[in-house]
Write an enzyme that holds these catalytic residues in place. Structure first.
Site, mmCIF file in Angstrom:
data_model
loop_
_atom_site.group_PDB
_atom_site.id
_atom_site.type_symbol
_atom_site.label_atom_id
_atom_site.label_comp_id
_atom_site.label_asym_id
_atom_site.label_seq_id
_atom_site.Cartn_x
_atom_site.Cartn_y
_atom_site.Cartn_z
ATOM 1 N N ARG A 31 41.772 -4.826 -17.866
ATOM 2 C CA ARG A 31 41.871 -4.989 -16.404
ATOM 3 C C ARG A 31 40.597 -5.480 -15.753
ATOM 4 N NH1 ARG A 31 45.436 -1.656 -17.932
ATOM 5 N NH2 ARG A 31 43.721 -0.947 -19.201
ATOM 6 N N THR A 32 39.480 -4.882 -16.138
ATOM 7 C CA THR A 32 38.252 -5.228 -15.415
ATOM 8 C C THR A 32 37.971 -6.722 -15.576
ATOM 9 O OG1 THR A 32 37.439 -2.999 -15.771
ATOM 10 C CG2 THR A 32 35.811 -4.636 -15.120
ATOM 11 N N LYS A 89 24.289 -12.494 -34.013
ATOM 12 C CA LYS A 89 23.116 -12.959 -34.786
ATOM 13 C C LYS A 89 21.873 -12.133 -34.477
ATOM 14 C CE LYS A 89 24.514 -17.839 -34.546
ATOM 15 N NZ LYS A 89 24.147 -19.110 -33.893
ATOM 16 N N ARG A 113 29.468 -5.463 -18.969
ATOM 17 C CA ARG A 113 29.838 -4.128 -19.473
ATOM 18 C C ARG A 113 29.062 -3.888 -20.760
ATOM 19 N NH1 ARG A 113 35.908 -1.987 -20.021
ATOM 20 N NH2 ARG A 113 35.488 -1.692 -17.804
ATOM 21 N N HIS A 144 30.680 3.002 -13.196
ATOM 22 C CA HIS A 144 31.590 1.852 -13.168
ATOM 23 C C HIS A 144 31.905 1.639 -11.680
ATOM 24 C CE1 HIS A 144 34.628 -0.954 -14.086
ATOM 25 N NE2 HIS A 144 35.378 -0.273 -14.925
HETATM 26 C C1 NCD Z 1 37.693 2.550 -17.699
HETATM 27 C C2 NCD Z 1 36.315 2.309 -18.271
HETATM 28 O O1 NCD Z 1 36.086 1.282 -18.936
HETATM 29 O O2 NCD Z 1 35.461 3.140 -17.997
HETATM 30 N N1 NCD Z 1 38.525 1.434 -17.797
HETATM 31 C C3 NCD Z 1 38.614 0.587 -16.729
HETATM 32 O O3 NCD Z 1 37.732 -0.186 -16.482
HETATM 33 N N2 NCD Z 1 39.689 0.672 -15.946
HETATM 34 C C4 NCD Z 1 38.350 3.796 -18.140
HETATM 35 C C5 NCD Z 1 38.527 4.067 -19.609
HETATM 36 O O4 NCD Z 1 38.178 3.258 -20.461
HETATM 37 O O5 NCD Z 1 39.060 5.137 -19.907
#
Ligand code: NCD
Length: 312
Positions: free
Chosen positions: A59-60, A88, A109, A137
């Site tokens: 989703r993100t 690498k 991320r 997040h």
């Molecule tokens: C979350 C995350 O990556 O922290 N996912 C997200 O971005 N919706 C939650 C998760 O991974 O449980």
């Protein structure tokens, strides 16, 4: 209109933003959502979003790409490290410096706490933290709060239960930092071994009305909203510890039967087994709607970061 506080600014932590700023982005989300496609597609025209995900994402990443496309911009990036020079041995610093050359805004991320703060110090262009270890997040919290506002009409005077992995769940921390700006009652429900990290609430604990529980039944009758989280298997130093707590909570029809009729069930997703699919069709289940608000909120946030003034 007030000056845009997001223009050319890093989004690393929700703690960097005050209540007025949070409301500025919620209001911008309403406005950007109402724009005609032709107007909306001017906001990111000729601009590029560059992303790199050192951890999996559905989703993100996709909502940022969809959001950028809806603004008339484009996205380039790395979702699979195996196909990048990270494989690498390239450092995070060098990788960020290069993405910075090719993009106008960077989405990162990474499994380490502090990674986005570090990247933001290196890059000329603004950085968005799309998850930094078990730390934060922030855009998930913005979209979670926007969802609550849309579905419950307010962020004050609610009883919110946050359930599951409160130790490692980064979405929980960003959400709590955001909710610290509102007068709302928070019930933290987790097995004792996955309780909230008290030290991470140090700056906000005075502003939060928190009660801790291990039994969801204690809070079911009063909760207006249940925010369910996945047990973060990948963050457990010992897999046997994970096995002890997996499946601790499952939200199903029986849960709904004991809750307020209009209780809202949220989840940042992905879910594993903590919410039964059997409740997906109910009006209480708003987790897919939440994912859909995510695209709109991220579009508005990108529009604010890339444009000093928005139309409308
Ligand atoms: C979350 C995350 O990556 O922290 N996912 C997200 O971005 N919706 C939650 C998760 O991974 O449980």
């Amino acid at each position: 209109m007030a000056p845009n506080p997001f223009y050319d600014r890093d989004i690393v932590s929700i703690k960097d933003f005050g209540k007025d700023e949070l409301e500025f982005v919620f209001d911008a989300t309403d406005r950007v959502s109402r724009l005609k496609p032709a107007e909306r597609s001017e906001l990111g025209k000729g601009r590029t979003l560059g992303y790199i995900f050192y951890e999996p994402s559905t989703r993100t990443r996709m909502s940022f790409e969809a959001a950028m496309a809806s603004l008339g911009g484009s996205s380039i990036g790395i979702a699979d490290l195996k196909s990048s020079s990270v494989e690498k041995g390239e450092s995070l610093a060098d990788t960020i410096r290069v993405i910075d050359l090719y993009s106008d805004v960077i989405v990162l991320r990474h499994p380490l706490d502090g990674s986005s703060r570090f990247a933001g110090e290196l890059s000329q262009n603004p950085i968005i933290n799309a998850g930094s270890g078990s730390e934060e997040h922030p855009t998930q919290a913005l979209l979670d709060m926007y969802t609550i506002l849309k579905e419950k009409g307010r962020l004050d005077d609610l009883s919110i239960a946050i359930v599951g992995d409160l130790k490692y769940g980064r979405t929980v921390y960003s959400l709590l930092y955001g909710l610290a700006n509102y007068k709302t009652n928070i019930h933290l429900v987790s097995p004792p071994s996955l309780a909230i990290r008290k030290e991470s609430l140090y700056e906000v604990h005075n502003k939060l009305r928190i009660k801790e529980h291990s039994d969801l039944d204690d809070v079911l009758p009063e909760a207006d909203l249940i925010y369910v989280t996945r047990i973060q298997r990948e963050r457990f130093p010992d897999i046997q510890e994970y096995e002890k707590v997996r499946g601790s909570y499952t939200i199903n029809e029986k849960t709904l039967a004991r809750a307020k009729p209009d209780v809202a069930i949220m989840h940042p997703l992905p879910r594993v087994d903590e919410i039964s699919q059997s409740i997906d069709h109910t009006k209480n289940a708003i987790y897919f709607k939440q994912a859909s608000y995510g695209k709109e909120l991220r579009a508005a946030l990108l529009a604010l970061m890339l444009n000093e003034n928005l139309p409308g």
